[in-house]
Design a protein around this motif. Sequence first.
Motif, PDB file in Angstrom:
ATOM      1  N   GLN A   1       5.483   0.967   9.134  1.00 49.94           N
ATOM      2  CA  GLN A   1       5.605   2.394   8.858  1.00 49.94           C
ATOM      3  C   GLN A   1       4.782   2.829   7.652  1.00 49.94           C
ATOM      4  OE1 GLN A   1       7.605   4.346  11.012  1.00 49.94           O
ATOM      5  NE2 GLN A   1       7.578   2.417  12.123  1.00 49.94           N
ATOM      6  N   VAL A   2       4.193   1.865   6.945  1.00 53.77           N
ATOM      7  CA  VAL A   2       3.387   2.179   5.763  1.00 53.77           C
ATOM      8  C   VAL A   2       1.997   1.588   5.926  1.00 53.77           C
ATOM      9  CG1 VAL A   2       5.370   2.282   4.210  1.00 53.77           C
ATOM     10  CG2 VAL A   2       4.198   0.130   4.524  1.00 53.77           C
ATOM     11  N   LYS A   3       1.044   2.198   5.229  1.00 48.67           N
ATOM     12  CA  LYS A   3      -0.315   1.668   5.236  1.00 48.67           C
ATOM     13  C   LYS A   3      -0.414   0.585   4.172  1.00 48.67           C
ATOM     14  CE  LYS A   3      -2.455   5.808   6.927  1.00 48.67           C
ATOM     15  NZ  LYS A   3      -3.433   6.857   6.732  1.00 48.67           N
ATOM     16  N   ARG A   4      -1.413  -0.242   4.303  1.00 48.64           N
ATOM     17  CA  ARG A   4      -1.604  -1.305   3.305  1.00 48.64           C
ATOM     18  C   ARG A   4      -1.843  -0.687   1.940  1.00 48.64           C
ATOM     19  NH1 ARG A   4      -1.965  -6.461   5.737  1.00 48.64           N
ATOM     20  NH2 ARG A   4      -2.800  -6.411   7.844  1.00 48.64           N
ATOM     21  N   GLY A   5      -1.194  -1.240   0.940  1.00 47.60           N
ATOM     22  CA  GLY A   5      -1.327  -0.747  -0.423  1.00 47.60           C
ATOM     23  C   GLY A   5      -0.273   0.287  -0.811  1.00 47.60           C
ATOM     24  N   ASN A   6       0.452   0.854   0.143  1.00 47.64           N
ATOM     25  CA  ASN A   6       1.491   1.845  -0.139  1.00 47.64           C
ATOM     26  C   ASN A   6       2.851   1.152  -0.256  1.00 47.64           C
ATOM     27  OD1 ASN A   6      -0.441   3.826   0.028  1.00 47.64           O
ATOM     28  ND2 ASN A   6       0.115   4.454   2.093  1.00 47.64           N
ATOM     29  N   TYR A   7       3.082   0.539  -1.393  1.00 49.40           N
ATOM     30  CA  TYR A   7       4.345  -0.159  -1.606  1.00 49.40           C
ATOM     31  C   TYR A   7       5.466   0.851  -1.803  1.00 49.40           C
ATOM     32  CZ  TYR A   7       1.724  -4.462  -2.055  1.00 49.40           C
ATOM     33  OH  TYR A   7       0.928  -5.534  -1.784  1.00 49.40           O
ATOM     34  N   PRO A   8       6.686   0.538  -1.332  1.00 53.50           N
ATOM     35  CA  PRO A   8       7.800   1.486  -1.478  1.00 53.50           C
ATOM     36  C   PRO A   8       8.195   1.686  -2.939  1.00 53.50           C
ATOM     37  CG  PRO A   8       8.558  -0.570  -0.475  1.00 53.50           C
ATOM     38  CD  PRO A   8       7.070  -0.663  -0.602  1.00 53.50           C
TER      39      PRO A   8
END
Length: 187
Positions: free
Chosen positions: A178-185
């Motif tokens: 559900q997230v792109k690489r590099g977009n840490y929660p």
Amino acid sequence: MAKNSSPADEQRDDAPKVGKGRPTPTRAEQEAKRIRPLVATTKEAKKAARAEMRARRERAQIGLQNGEERYLGPRDRGPQRRFARDWTDAGWHLAEFLMPMMILVLIASVLPIAFMQIWAFAALWIYIIFAIIDMILLSNRVKKKAAEKWGDGREKGLGWYAAMRSVQMRFMRMPKPQVKRGNYPQL
């Protein structure tokens, strides 16, 4: 006015009826109305049941891919599992390229050059060792970040869950990332 009629009888005729105005059906009559076969017997009913089941399955599959909570299995449910999934999906991991690496080694092992076969297997084992180290580091990172976010209420098994998800190639993960690489929660 009739001889035998009283004023009370006249009021009863004008008053609204109380109750449903019919006798209560017996239990046997009610059960007989509800009886229908468990399995559809007509072709149209079978076709409609199959179409409904297919539509339900497709909706559940789409919901699972999109990570909708109600369609997830018990292993993937909850905000902490979502956090671990998102943290894993946001990074690059050596373990997700393990299968392509094994395919390359398999191709190299078919070649008649012994030197190439030996070095391909050695490289694979070195790669596996580094992938395991990467999985351990990911597990520790996820556990640490989850402890920062949830404190003592952190679920057990989050590190293992994240490490096992990192082994799967990104496009094969379920639920889908559900997230792109590099977009840490966020914590």
